[in-house]
Enzyme design. Structure first.
Site, short mmCIF file in Angstrom:
data_model
loop_
_atom_site.label_atom_id
_atom_site.label_comp_id
_atom_site.label_asym_id
_atom_site.label_seq_id
_atom_site.Cartn_x
_atom_site.Cartn_y
_atom_site.Cartn_z
N HIS A 43 70.82 -5.45 56.50
CA HIS A 43 70.73 -5.74 55.07
C HIS A 43 70.12 -4.57 54.32
O HIS A 43 68.95 -4.60 53.92
CB HIS A 43 69.95 -7.04 54.85
CG HIS A 43 70.76 -8.25 55.16
ND1 HIS A 43 70.23 -9.45 55.54
CD2 HIS A 43 72.11 -8.44 55.13
CE1 HIS A 43 71.20 -10.33 55.74
NE2 HIS A 43 72.34 -9.72 55.51
N GLU A 133 71.62 -14.69 60.78
CA GLU A 133 71.01 -14.90 62.11
C GLU A 133 70.97 -16.38 62.50
O GLU A 133 71.44 -16.74 63.60
CB GLU A 133 69.63 -14.26 62.18
CG GLU A 133 69.06 -14.27 63.60
CD GLU A 133 67.70 -13.61 63.68
OE1 GLU A 133 67.48 -12.61 62.99
OE2 GLU A 133 66.86 -14.11 64.45
#
Ligand code: SF4
Length: 297
Positions: A43, A133
Protein backbone atom coordinates in the site's frame (compact mmCIF):
# COMPACT_ATOMS: atom_id res chain seq x y z
CA UNK A 1 15.47 21.80 12.46
CA UNK A 2 16.80 19.03 14.65
CA UNK A 3 15.54 15.72 13.17
CA UNK A 4 15.42 12.41 15.05
CA UNK A 5 15.54 9.60 12.49
CA UNK A 6 13.65 6.79 14.15
CA UNK A 7 15.08 3.31 13.52
CA UNK A 8 14.02 0.80 12.45
CA UNK A 9 11.68 2.39 9.93
CA UNK A 10 10.59 1.88 6.33
CA UNK A 11 10.66 -1.20 4.12
CA UNK A 12 10.44 -4.59 5.82
CA UNK A 13 11.81 -7.75 4.25
CA UNK A 14 8.35 -8.88 3.09
CA UNK A 15 7.88 -5.70 1.08
CA UNK A 16 11.41 -5.72 -0.34
CA UNK A 17 10.99 -9.31 -1.51
CA UNK A 18 7.55 -8.70 -3.06
CA UNK A 19 8.73 -5.70 -5.07
CA UNK A 20 11.90 -7.48 -6.21
CA UNK A 21 9.92 -10.53 -7.27
CA UNK A 22 7.49 -8.48 -9.34
CA UNK A 23 10.37 -6.63 -11.03
CA UNK A 24 12.15 -9.91 -11.79
CA UNK A 25 9.04 -11.28 -13.47
CA UNK A 26 8.69 -8.13 -15.58
CA UNK A 27 12.33 -8.25 -16.69
CA UNK A 28 12.50 -12.00 -17.34
CA UNK A 29 11.87 -12.55 -21.08
CA UNK A 30 10.74 -16.13 -20.43
CA UNK A 31 7.72 -15.25 -18.24
CA UNK A 32 4.36 -14.73 -20.00
CA UNK A 33 3.38 -11.10 -20.54
CA UNK A 34 1.68 -8.86 -19.66
CA UNK A 35 2.42 -8.96 -15.96
CA UNK A 36 -0.42 -8.04 -13.60
CA UNK A 37 -0.36 -7.44 -9.86
CA UNK A 38 -3.57 -8.37 -8.08
CA UNK A 39 -4.13 -5.31 -5.88
CA UNK A 40 -1.40 -2.86 -4.88
CA UNK A 41 1.89 -4.75 -4.43
CA UNK A 42 2.15 -2.90 -1.12
CA UNK A 43 0.00 0.00 0.00
CA UNK A 44 2.17 2.77 -1.33
CA UNK A 45 1.57 4.83 -4.46
CA UNK A 46 5.30 5.36 -5.11
CA UNK A 47 6.06 1.64 -4.93
CA UNK A 48 3.18 0.94 -7.33
CA UNK A 49 4.42 3.62 -9.75
CA UNK A 50 7.90 2.06 -9.77
CA UNK A 51 6.29 -1.14 -11.09
CA UNK A 52 4.12 0.71 -13.61
CA UNK A 53 7.32 2.19 -15.06
CA UNK A 54 8.40 -1.38 -15.89
CA UNK A 55 5.14 -2.11 -17.71
CA UNK A 56 3.54 -3.98 -14.81
CA UNK A 57 -0.23 -3.48 -14.59
CA UNK A 58 -1.72 -3.07 -11.13
CA UNK A 59 -5.37 -4.10 -10.85
CA UNK A 60 -6.83 -2.39 -7.84
CA UNK A 61 -10.03 -3.39 -6.08
CA UNK A 62 -11.35 -5.21 -3.05
CA UNK A 63 -12.45 -8.52 -4.57
CA UNK A 64 -9.49 -10.42 -5.95
CA UNK A 65 -11.49 -13.12 -7.70
CA UNK A 66 -13.31 -10.39 -9.60
CA UNK A 67 -10.03 -8.68 -10.45
CA UNK A 68 -8.77 -11.95 -11.91
CA UNK A 69 -11.65 -11.98 -14.38
CA UNK A 70 -10.17 -8.89 -16.03
CA UNK A 71 -7.05 -10.84 -17.02
CA UNK A 72 -7.08 -12.80 -20.26
CA UNK A 73 -3.47 -14.01 -20.33
CA UNK A 74 0.02 -13.45 -18.96
CA UNK A 75 1.44 -13.56 -15.44
CA UNK A 76 -0.23 -12.61 -12.20
CA UNK A 77 1.60 -11.61 -9.04
CA UNK A 78 -0.10 -12.15 -5.68
CA UNK A 79 0.86 -9.34 -3.30
CA UNK A 80 2.64 -9.43 0.07
CA UNK A 81 -0.80 -9.38 1.77
CA UNK A 82 -1.57 -12.91 0.53
CA UNK A 83 -4.60 -14.29 -1.30
CA UNK A 84 -7.18 -16.96 -0.57
CA UNK A 85 -6.91 -20.48 -2.02
CA UNK A 86 -9.96 -19.65 -4.20
CA UNK A 87 -7.99 -16.88 -5.92
CA UNK A 88 -5.03 -19.17 -6.58
CA UNK A 89 -7.29 -21.86 -7.94
CA UNK A 90 -9.13 -19.47 -10.27
CA UNK A 91 -5.82 -18.08 -11.57
CA UNK A 92 -4.66 -21.61 -12.38
CA UNK A 93 -7.96 -22.43 -14.07
CA UNK A 94 -7.49 -19.40 -16.28
CA UNK A 95 -4.07 -20.70 -17.30
CA UNK A 96 -2.21 -17.72 -15.85
CA UNK A 97 1.42 -17.91 -14.79
CA UNK A 98 1.19 -17.38 -11.01
CA UNK A 99 3.87 -15.67 -8.94
CA UNK A 100 3.28 -15.68 -5.20
CA UNK A 101 4.85 -12.70 -3.38
CA UNK A 102 2.99 -13.36 -0.13
CA UNK A 103 5.12 -12.40 2.88
CA UNK A 104 6.24 -15.49 4.84
CA UNK A 105 4.74 -13.96 7.99
CA UNK A 106 1.32 -13.83 6.32
CA UNK A 107 1.74 -17.37 5.01
CA UNK A 108 2.34 -18.47 8.60
CA UNK A 109 -1.07 -17.07 9.60
CA UNK A 110 -2.69 -18.89 6.66
CA UNK A 111 -1.04 -22.14 7.79
CA UNK A 112 -2.14 -21.57 11.37
CA UNK A 113 -5.77 -20.93 10.40
CA UNK A 114 -5.87 -24.00 8.16
CA UNK A 115 -4.40 -26.19 10.92
CA UNK A 116 -6.79 -24.86 13.58
CA UNK A 117 -9.82 -25.29 11.31
CA UNK A 118 -8.74 -28.86 10.54
CA UNK A 119 -8.73 -29.56 14.29
CA UNK A 120 -12.28 -28.25 14.63
CA UNK A 121 -11.60 -24.79 16.03
CA UNK A 122 -13.76 -21.73 15.53
CA UNK A 123 -11.35 -18.91 14.79
CA UNK A 124 -11.73 -15.24 15.65
CA UNK A 125 -9.51 -13.02 13.53
CA UNK A 126 -8.83 -9.44 14.66
CA UNK A 127 -8.26 -7.38 11.53
CA UNK A 128 -9.35 -4.52 9.33
CA UNK A 129 -12.46 -5.01 7.23
CA UNK A 130 -11.87 -4.35 3.55
CA UNK A 131 -8.10 -4.95 3.83
CA UNK A 132 -6.73 -7.67 1.52
CA UNK A 133 -4.88 -9.57 4.26
CA UNK A 134 -8.05 -10.64 6.15
CA UNK A 135 -9.69 -11.51 2.83
CA UNK A 136 -6.93 -14.01 2.11
CA UNK A 137 -6.91 -15.49 5.62
CA UNK A 138 -10.71 -15.87 5.80
CA UNK A 139 -10.57 -17.76 2.54
CA UNK A 140 -8.42 -20.48 4.15
CA UNK A 141 -11.36 -21.78 6.17
CA UNK A 142 -14.61 -20.31 4.86
CA UNK A 143 -17.31 -20.19 7.52
CA UNK A 144 -14.84 -21.01 10.32
CA UNK A 145 -13.14 -17.62 10.68
CA UNK A 146 -14.92 -14.55 12.09
CA UNK A 147 -13.39 -11.18 11.33
CA UNK A 148 -13.71 -8.69 14.20
CA UNK A 149 -12.62 -5.09 14.15
CA UNK A 150 -14.58 -3.46 16.97
CA UNK A 151 -16.07 -4.12 20.37
CA UNK A 152 -19.49 -4.34 18.70
CA UNK A 153 -18.16 -7.12 16.46
CA UNK A 154 -16.98 -9.05 19.52
CA UNK A 155 -20.35 -8.56 21.24
CA UNK A 156 -22.10 -9.94 18.16
CA UNK A 157 -20.04 -13.16 18.09
CA UNK A 158 -22.07 -16.33 18.52
CA UNK A 159 -19.74 -19.29 18.90
CA UNK A 160 -21.07 -22.39 20.57
CA UNK A 161 -18.14 -24.77 20.15
CA UNK A 162 -15.63 -25.71 22.82
CA UNK A 163 -12.57 -25.07 20.70
CA UNK A 164 -12.05 -21.36 20.09
CA UNK A 165 -8.89 -19.59 18.96
CA UNK A 166 -8.11 -15.96 18.25
CA UNK A 167 -5.42 -14.59 15.97
CA UNK A 168 -4.53 -11.22 14.45
CA UNK A 169 -3.66 -9.38 11.27
CA UNK A 170 0.12 -8.92 10.99
CA UNK A 171 0.11 -5.12 10.81
CA UNK A 172 -1.98 -4.24 13.86
CA UNK A 173 -0.49 -2.99 17.09
CA UNK A 174 -0.48 -5.00 20.28
CA UNK A 175 -2.01 -1.97 22.04
CA UNK A 176 -4.73 -1.94 19.39
CA UNK A 177 -5.65 -5.54 19.95
CA UNK A 178 -5.38 -5.64 23.76
CA UNK A 179 -8.88 -4.31 24.45
CA UNK A 180 -10.52 -6.67 21.95
CA UNK A 181 -8.52 -9.63 23.31
CA UNK A 182 -9.68 -8.79 26.80
CA UNK A 183 -13.32 -8.77 25.68
CA UNK A 184 -12.88 -12.00 23.75
CA UNK A 185 -11.35 -13.65 26.83
CA UNK A 186 -14.31 -12.52 28.92
CA UNK A 187 -16.74 -14.10 26.46
CA UNK A 188 -14.66 -17.22 25.79
CA UNK A 189 -12.38 -17.87 28.81
CA UNK A 190 -11.02 -21.02 27.16
CA UNK A 191 -9.91 -19.18 24.00
CA UNK A 192 -6.41 -19.92 22.69
CA UNK A 193 -4.55 -16.76 21.65
CA UNK A 194 -2.12 -16.69 18.71
CA UNK A 195 -0.56 -13.26 18.28
CA UNK A 196 0.41 -12.90 14.63
CA UNK A 197 1.51 -9.26 14.65
CA UNK A 198 4.75 -9.52 12.70
CA UNK A 199 8.14 -8.68 14.13
CA UNK A 200 8.75 -5.87 11.61
CA UNK A 201 5.52 -4.10 12.58
CA UNK A 202 6.11 -4.60 16.28
CA UNK A 203 9.70 -3.31 16.22
CA UNK A 204 8.78 -0.20 14.18
CA UNK A 205 5.99 0.65 16.59
CA UNK A 206 8.13 0.13 19.70
CA UNK A 207 10.92 2.25 18.22
CA UNK A 208 8.46 5.00 17.27
CA UNK A 209 7.06 5.15 20.80
CA UNK A 210 10.47 4.99 22.51
CA UNK A 211 12.22 7.51 20.25
CA UNK A 212 9.35 10.03 19.97
CA UNK A 213 9.53 11.15 23.57
CA UNK A 214 12.42 13.51 22.82
CA UNK A 215 10.55 15.18 19.93
CA UNK A 216 7.99 17.99 19.82
CA UNK A 217 6.31 16.48 16.78
CA UNK A 218 6.37 13.22 14.84
CA UNK A 219 6.05 12.83 11.09
CA UNK A 220 5.08 9.40 9.74
CA UNK A 221 5.77 8.94 6.03
CA UNK A 222 3.37 6.52 4.39
CA UNK A 223 0.35 5.99 2.23
CA UNK A 224 -3.09 6.65 3.74
CA UNK A 225 -4.12 3.11 2.77
CA UNK A 226 -1.18 1.59 4.61
CA UNK A 227 -2.44 -0.05 7.76
CA UNK A 228 0.95 -0.17 9.47
CA UNK A 229 1.59 3.54 8.72
CA UNK A 230 -1.73 4.49 10.28
CA UNK A 231 -0.91 2.37 13.32
CA UNK A 232 2.39 4.25 13.74
CA UNK A 233 0.50 7.55 13.99
CA UNK A 234 -1.86 5.97 16.47
CA UNK A 235 0.76 4.50 18.81
CA UNK A 236 2.82 7.69 18.84
CA UNK A 237 -0.24 9.81 19.64
CA UNK A 238 -1.62 7.47 22.27
CA UNK A 239 1.50 6.08 23.92
CA UNK A 240 4.14 8.75 23.46
CA UNK A 241 1.58 11.57 23.76
CA UNK A 242 3.12 13.45 20.85
CA UNK A 243 1.29 15.05 17.95
CA UNK A 244 1.83 12.96 14.83
CA UNK A 245 0.94 13.48 11.17
CA UNK A 246 0.86 11.01 8.31
CA UNK A 247 2.17 12.37 5.02
CA UNK A 248 2.60 10.73 1.66
CA UNK A 249 5.66 12.80 0.68
CA UNK A 250 7.61 15.98 1.48
CA UNK A 251 5.15 18.17 -0.44
CA UNK A 252 2.54 17.47 2.23
CA UNK A 253 4.59 18.98 5.07
CA UNK A 254 2.60 21.91 6.41
CA UNK A 255 4.44 24.96 7.83
CA UNK A 256 1.83 25.48 10.55
CA UNK A 257 2.66 22.08 12.08
CA UNK A 258 6.24 23.22 12.59
CA UNK A 259 5.58 26.51 14.29
CA UNK A 260 7.53 26.54 17.55
CA UNK A 261 8.88 23.03 16.91
CA UNK A 262 12.60 22.58 17.55
CA UNK A 263 12.92 18.82 17.26
CA UNK A 264 10.92 16.57 15.00
CA UNK A 265 11.05 12.76 14.80
CA UNK A 266 10.53 10.97 11.49
CA UNK A 267 9.50 7.40 10.87
CA UNK A 268 7.85 5.56 7.99
CA UNK A 269 5.61 2.60 7.36
CA UNK A 270 7.03 -0.71 6.20
CA UNK A 271 5.69 -0.05 2.70
CA UNK A 272 7.29 3.38 2.26
CA UNK A 273 10.26 3.65 -0.14
CA UNK A 274 13.40 5.03 1.57
CA UNK A 275 13.95 7.84 -0.94
CA UNK A 276 10.56 9.36 -0.06
CA UNK A 277 11.45 9.41 3.64
CA UNK A 278 14.97 10.72 2.90
CA UNK A 279 13.47 13.70 1.06
CA UNK A 280 11.19 14.46 4.03
CA UNK A 281 14.23 14.35 6.36
CA UNK A 282 16.23 16.62 4.01
CA UNK A 283 13.43 19.20 3.94
CA UNK A 284 13.03 19.15 7.70
CA UNK A 285 16.75 19.45 8.36
CA UNK A 286 16.80 22.54 6.17
CA UNK A 287 13.71 23.99 7.86
CA UNK A 288 14.54 27.39 9.44
CA UNK A 289 13.34 27.04 13.04
CA UNK A 290 13.80 30.69 14.09
CA UNK A 291 12.26 32.07 10.91
CA UNK A 292 9.19 29.84 11.30
CA UNK A 293 8.72 30.87 14.93
CA UNK A 294 9.34 34.55 14.19
CA UNK A 295 6.91 34.52 11.29
CA UNK A 296 4.11 33.61 13.63
CA UNK A 297 5.17 35.77 16.54
FE1 SF4 B 1 5.48 -9.17 6.10
FE2 SF4 B 1 5.14 -7.77 8.33
FE3 SF4 B 1 6.22 -6.65 6.20
FE4 SF4 B 1 3.62 -7.27 6.18
S1 SF4 B 1 4.64 -5.73 7.50
S2 SF4 B 1 5.09 -7.62 4.55
S3 SF4 B 1 3.68 -9.15 7.39
S4 SF4 B 1 7.12 -8.35 7.41
Amino acid sequence: MDVIKITPRGYCYGVVDAIQLAKQVARDPSTPKPVYVLGQIVHNRHAVESLTALGIITLDGANRVELLERIAQGSVVFTAHGVSPAVKQRAREKGLHCVDATCPDVTRTHDLVRALAARGYDIIYIGKKGHPEPEGVLGEAPGRVRLVESEADVAALAIGGERVAVTTQTTLSKWDTERLLQLIRQRYPHVEVYNEICDATQRRQEAAVAQSHAADLVIVVGDRRSNNSNRLVEVVTKLASRPAYLIDNAEELRPEWLVGVRRVAVTSGSSTPSEITREVIRRLEAWPVEVTTAAVG
